[in-house]
Write a protein that holds these residues in place. Structure first.
Motif, PDB file in Angstrom:
ATOM      1  N   PRO A  90      25.973  -7.900 -50.794  1.00 11.28           N
ATOM      2  CA  PRO A  90      25.101  -6.807 -50.564  1.00 11.28           C
ATOM      3  C   PRO A  90      26.175  -5.216 -51.170  1.00 11.28           C
ATOM      4  O   PRO A  90      27.418  -5.607 -51.195  1.00 11.28           O
ATOM      5  CB  PRO A  90      25.655  -6.847 -49.062  1.00 11.28           C
ATOM      6  N   ASP A  91      25.154  -5.249 -51.406  1.00  5.38           N
ATOM      7  CA  ASP A  91      25.648  -3.047 -52.086  1.00  5.38           C
ATOM      8  C   ASP A  91      26.925  -2.972 -50.342  1.00  5.38           C
ATOM      9  O   ASP A  91      26.414  -2.349 -49.315  1.00  5.38           O
ATOM     10  CB  ASP A  91      24.841  -2.733 -52.476  1.00  5.38           C
ATOM     11  N   PHE A  92      28.183  -2.167 -50.708  1.00  7.72           N
ATOM     12  CA  PHE A  92      29.285  -1.844 -49.949  1.00  7.72           C
ATOM     13  C   PHE A  92      29.586  -0.845 -50.031  1.00  7.72           C
ATOM     14  O   PHE A  92      30.432  -0.853 -51.062  1.00  7.72           O
ATOM     15  CB  PHE A  92      29.531  -3.549 -49.237  1.00  7.72           C
ATOM     16  N   ASN A  93      29.287   0.105 -49.454  1.00  6.73           N
ATOM     17  CA  ASN A  93      29.719   1.577 -49.621  1.00  6.73           C
ATOM     18  C   ASN A  93      31.346   1.658 -49.051  1.00  6.73           C
ATOM     19  O   ASN A  93      31.500   1.763 -47.566  1.00  6.73           O
ATOM     20  CB  ASN A  93      29.026   2.803 -49.639  1.00  6.73           C
ATOM     21  N   LEU A  94      32.565   1.778 -49.333  1.00  6.66           N
ATOM     22  CA  LEU A  94      33.496   1.953 -48.342  1.00  6.66           C
ATOM     23  C   LEU A  94      34.622   2.637 -47.859  1.00  6.66           C
ATOM     24  O   LEU A  94      34.198   3.161 -46.986  1.00  6.66           O
ATOM     25  CB  LEU A  94      35.099   0.837 -49.731  1.00  6.66           C
ATOM     26  N   GLU A  95      34.018   3.991 -48.815  1.00  6.16           N
ATOM     27  CA  GLU A  95      33.826   5.242 -48.503  1.00  6.16           C
ATOM     28  C   GLU A  95      33.229   5.611 -47.371  1.00  6.16           C
ATOM     29  O   GLU A  95      33.155   6.024 -45.731  1.00  6.16           O
ATOM     30  CB  GLU A  95      33.153   6.571 -49.476  1.00  6.16           C
ATOM     31  N   LEU A  97      32.699   2.960 -44.849  1.00  9.14           N
ATOM     32  CA  LEU A  97      33.164   2.674 -43.968  1.00  9.14           C
ATOM     33  C   LEU A  97      34.359   3.586 -43.151  1.00  9.14           C
ATOM     34  O   LEU A  97      34.812   3.456 -41.763  1.00  9.14           O
ATOM     35  CB  LEU A  97      33.347   1.356 -44.178  1.00  9.14           C
ATOM     36  N   GLN A  98      34.909   4.645 -43.958  1.00  9.56           N
ATOM     37  CA  GLN A  98      36.222   5.850 -43.576  1.00  9.56           C
ATOM     38  C   GLN A  98      35.560   6.387 -42.535  1.00  9.56           C
ATOM     39  O   GLN A  98      36.504   7.121 -42.227  1.00  9.56           O
ATOM     40  CB  GLN A  98      37.129   5.837 -44.490  1.00  9.56           C
ATOM     41  N   ASP A  99      34.451   7.051 -42.514  1.00 10.95           N
ATOM     42  CA  ASP A  99      33.626   7.828 -41.826  1.00 10.95           C
ATOM     43  C   ASP A  99      32.570   6.951 -40.104  1.00 10.95           C
ATOM     44  O   ASP A  99      31.546   6.518 -40.526  1.00 10.95           O
ATOM     45  CB  ASP A  99      32.615   8.481 -42.572  1.00 10.95           C
ATOM     46  N   TYR A 100      33.309   7.412 -39.241  1.00  9.56           N
ATOM     47  CA  TYR A 100      33.139   6.330 -38.306  1.00  9.56           C
ATOM     48  C   TYR A 100      31.525   7.108 -37.518  1.00  9.56           C
ATOM     49  O   TYR A 100      30.551   6.549 -36.790  1.00  9.56           O
ATOM     50  CB  TYR A 100      34.034   6.826 -36.492  1.00  9.56           C
ATOM     51  N   ASP A 101      31.381   8.320 -37.711  1.00  3.82           N
ATOM     52  CA  ASP A 101      30.243   9.737 -37.119  1.00  3.82           C
ATOM     53  C   ASP A 101      29.136   8.346 -37.499  1.00  3.82           C
ATOM     54  O   ASP A 101      27.965   8.433 -37.377  1.00  3.82           O
ATOM     55  CB  ASP A 101      30.231  10.332 -37.416  1.00  3.82           C
ATOM     56  N   HIS A 102      28.959   7.983 -39.397  1.00  2.00           N
ATOM     57  CA  HIS A 102      28.194   7.437 -39.668  1.00  2.00           C
ATOM     58  C   HIS A 102      28.170   5.687 -39.525  1.00  2.00           C
ATOM     59  O   HIS A 102      27.159   5.478 -39.135  1.00  2.00           O
ATOM     60  CB  HIS A 102      28.525   7.353 -41.485  1.00  2.00           C
ATOM     61  N   MET A 103      29.207   5.292 -39.516  1.00  2.00           N
ATOM     62  CA  MET A 103      29.170   3.711 -38.752  1.00  2.00           C
ATOM     63  C   MET A 103      28.407   3.263 -37.472  1.00  2.00           C
ATOM     64  O   MET A 103      28.062   1.884 -37.731  1.00  2.00           O
ATOM     65  CB  MET A 103      30.584   3.027 -39.315  1.00  2.00           C
ATOM     66  N   LYS A 104      29.256   4.505 -36.672  1.00  2.00           N
ATOM     67  CA  LYS A 104      28.478   4.017 -35.444  1.00  2.00           C
ATOM     68  C   LYS A 104      26.940   3.667 -35.107  1.00  2.00           C
ATOM     69  O   LYS A 104      26.633   2.643 -34.120  1.00  2.00           O
ATOM     70  CB  LYS A 104      28.913   5.282 -34.345  1.00  2.00           C
ATOM     71  N   GLU A 105      25.999   4.218 -35.549  1.00  2.00           N
ATOM     72  CA  GLU A 105      25.092   3.763 -35.750  1.00  2.00           C
ATOM     73  C   GLU A 105      24.930   2.497 -36.373  1.00  2.00           C
ATOM     74  O   GLU A 105      23.453   1.494 -35.859  1.00  2.00           O
ATOM     75  CB  GLU A 105      24.090   4.906 -36.299  1.00  2.00           C
ATOM     76  N   THR A 106      25.249   2.089 -37.068  1.00  2.00           N
ATOM     77  CA  THR A 106      25.605   0.043 -37.244  1.00  2.00           C
ATOM     78  C   THR A 106      25.862  -0.935 -36.054  1.00  2.00           C
ATOM     79  O   THR A 106      26.506  -1.521 -36.377  1.00  2.00           O
ATOM     80  CB  THR A 106      25.547  -0.101 -38.548  1.00  2.00           C
ATOM     81  N   LEU A 107      26.440  -0.543 -35.009  1.00  2.00           N
ATOM     82  CA  LEU A 107      27.341  -0.729 -33.839  1.00  2.00           C
ATOM     83  C   LEU A 107      26.254  -2.006 -33.253  1.00  2.00           C
ATOM     84  O   LEU A 107      24.995  -2.051 -33.267  1.00  2.00           O
ATOM     85  CB  LEU A 107      27.807  -0.253 -33.208  1.00  2.00           C
ATOM     86  N   SER A 108      27.080  -3.113 -32.972  1.00  2.00           N
ATOM     87  CA  SER A 108      26.800  -3.917 -32.889  1.00  2.00           C
ATOM     88  C   SER A 108      27.750  -4.401 -31.452  1.00  2.00           C
ATOM     89  O   SER A 108      28.349  -3.885 -31.483  1.00  2.00           O
ATOM     90  CB  SER A 108      25.970  -5.723 -33.211  1.00  2.00           C
ATOM     91  N   MET A 109      27.469  -5.933 -30.819  1.00  3.14           N
ATOM     92  CA  MET A 109      27.900  -6.377 -30.246  1.00  3.14           C
ATOM     93  C   MET A 109      28.598  -7.988 -30.024  1.00  3.14           C
ATOM     94  O   MET A 109      27.317  -8.425 -30.223  1.00  3.14           O
ATOM     95  CB  MET A 109      27.486  -5.580 -28.219  1.00  3.14           C
TER      96      MET A 109
END
Length: 344
Positions: A90-95, A97-109
């Protein structure tokens, strides 16, 4: 050829085969991979000019070789799998990943066995619930071939500058939205698995006592038991108190507690299924859990029984104390005296 010799030879030959096929250069190394429920020696393959790589389980390759599979076929298969994975990652944006405010919306448990994963849990933020642990992931890709995710480590948490508690609260907020809990009766589940043609083959019970809980893609769906409102949602669907059987890390079974269920029988069933039907990497626990919908308590089933027994003892003691107080109160009432000062 022993395992160590096999590992060295596979590393060289897969690299040679890939470079011969593609005309590109690859970095191929072996290292130990720690995953939930599973540690293994991996063949890590990465283009020399690339960032992302792919891991192949060397132990599985060696086992296939010992079972009589041709070494040449194994190398060909391993190279094909690596080439396909690298081309279709998959296309993956490493930048991002460094932005928690962006990544938190993809959180799973993900819910796992605390004992089976004790060593790895030292390296990742987690929250314990009975003999299980909740860990957290970023979902980076979903598709027909599965789901890609990144396990959140203590190091990643430090980089973000957030606490484990904040991570947990954010996961409680976003995970149920992205991967909502799905609760179906066993009849509905079987019908879904077997297709519409099975409609007449599966009896529909007027009051099905068995339910299956997971998430829409059925990947790491046992995590629903960590959702904030799941227990009450399930109690409403099931119709009161229920037992939770950990079918695997991907789903749990809910059994209505009608007051006649033998916990030891349920535990025996879970253990047998785990030993014979569930892949080691998919195991959750051998325990059985219970939800008390009145007191709103999730706990090990044996703890529930102990708590109910304790309540019953306290109730008996209270009744005995009440009768004793009544007796004392009655005996303390002065009796009328007869003439001459003698008691009647």
């Amino acid at each position: 050829m022993n395992y160590e010799e096999f590992k060295d030879k596979v590393t060289e030959d897969v690299k040679r085969e890939l470079e011969s096929r593609t005309g590109k250069s690859y970095d191929v190394q072996t290292h130990s991979v720690e995953k939930m429920n599973e540690n293994y020696d991996a063949l890590t393959i990465k283009p020399e000019d690339g960032i992302l790589g792919v891991n192949l389980n060397i132990g599985e390759l060696y086992k296939a070789h010992e079972e009589g599979h041709s070494y040449e076929d194994l190398i060909d298969s391993a190279a094909s799998r690596a080439e396909s994975a690298l081309e279709n990652h998959p296309d993956f944006n490493l930048e991002a990943l460094q932005d928690y405010d962006h990544m938190k919306e993809t959180l799973s448990m993900e819910v796992v066995s605390a004992a089976r994963n004790a060593e790895l849990l030292d390296k990742v933020p987690h929250k314990e619930i009975e003999d299980m642990a909740v860990v957290y992931r970023f979902v980076v890709d979903t598709g027909d071939d599965g789901r890609g995710s990144i396990l959140i480590t203590n190091q990643l948490l430090d980089n973000y500058g957030i606490t484990a508690q904040q991570l947990h609260e954010d996961a409680l907020k976003y995970a149920p939205v992205m991967r909502p809990a799905v609760i179906k009766t066993m009849s509905e589940t079987l019908m879904e698995m077997m297709g519409p043609e099975a409609k007449d083959m599966i009896p529909v019970m007027p009051s099905d006592p068995l339910f299956v809980a997971s998430v829409p893609d059925k990947i790491q769906g046992a995590s629903v038991i960590a959702y904030q409102d799941f227990m009450d949602q399930a109690a409403e669907r099931v119709g009161g108190d229920f037992y939770i059987l950990p079918s695997s890390i991907h789903e749990v079974l809910l059994v209505r507690d009608d007051g006649t269920i033998d916990r030891s029988n349920l535990e025996g069933m879970v253990k047998e299924v785990n030993e014979t039907q569930v892949a080691p990497e998919d195991l959750l626990t051998d325990s059985v859990y219970h939800y008390d919908s009145k007191d709103k308590v999730f706990e090990l089933a044996e703890k529930y029984e102990e708590r109910m027994a304790s309540k019953q003892r306290e109730s008996v003691i209270d009744k005995l104390d009440g009768k004793k107080r009544e007796t004392i109160s009655h005996d303390s009432i002065p009796r009328p005296r007869a003439r001459g000062g003698e008691a009647l």
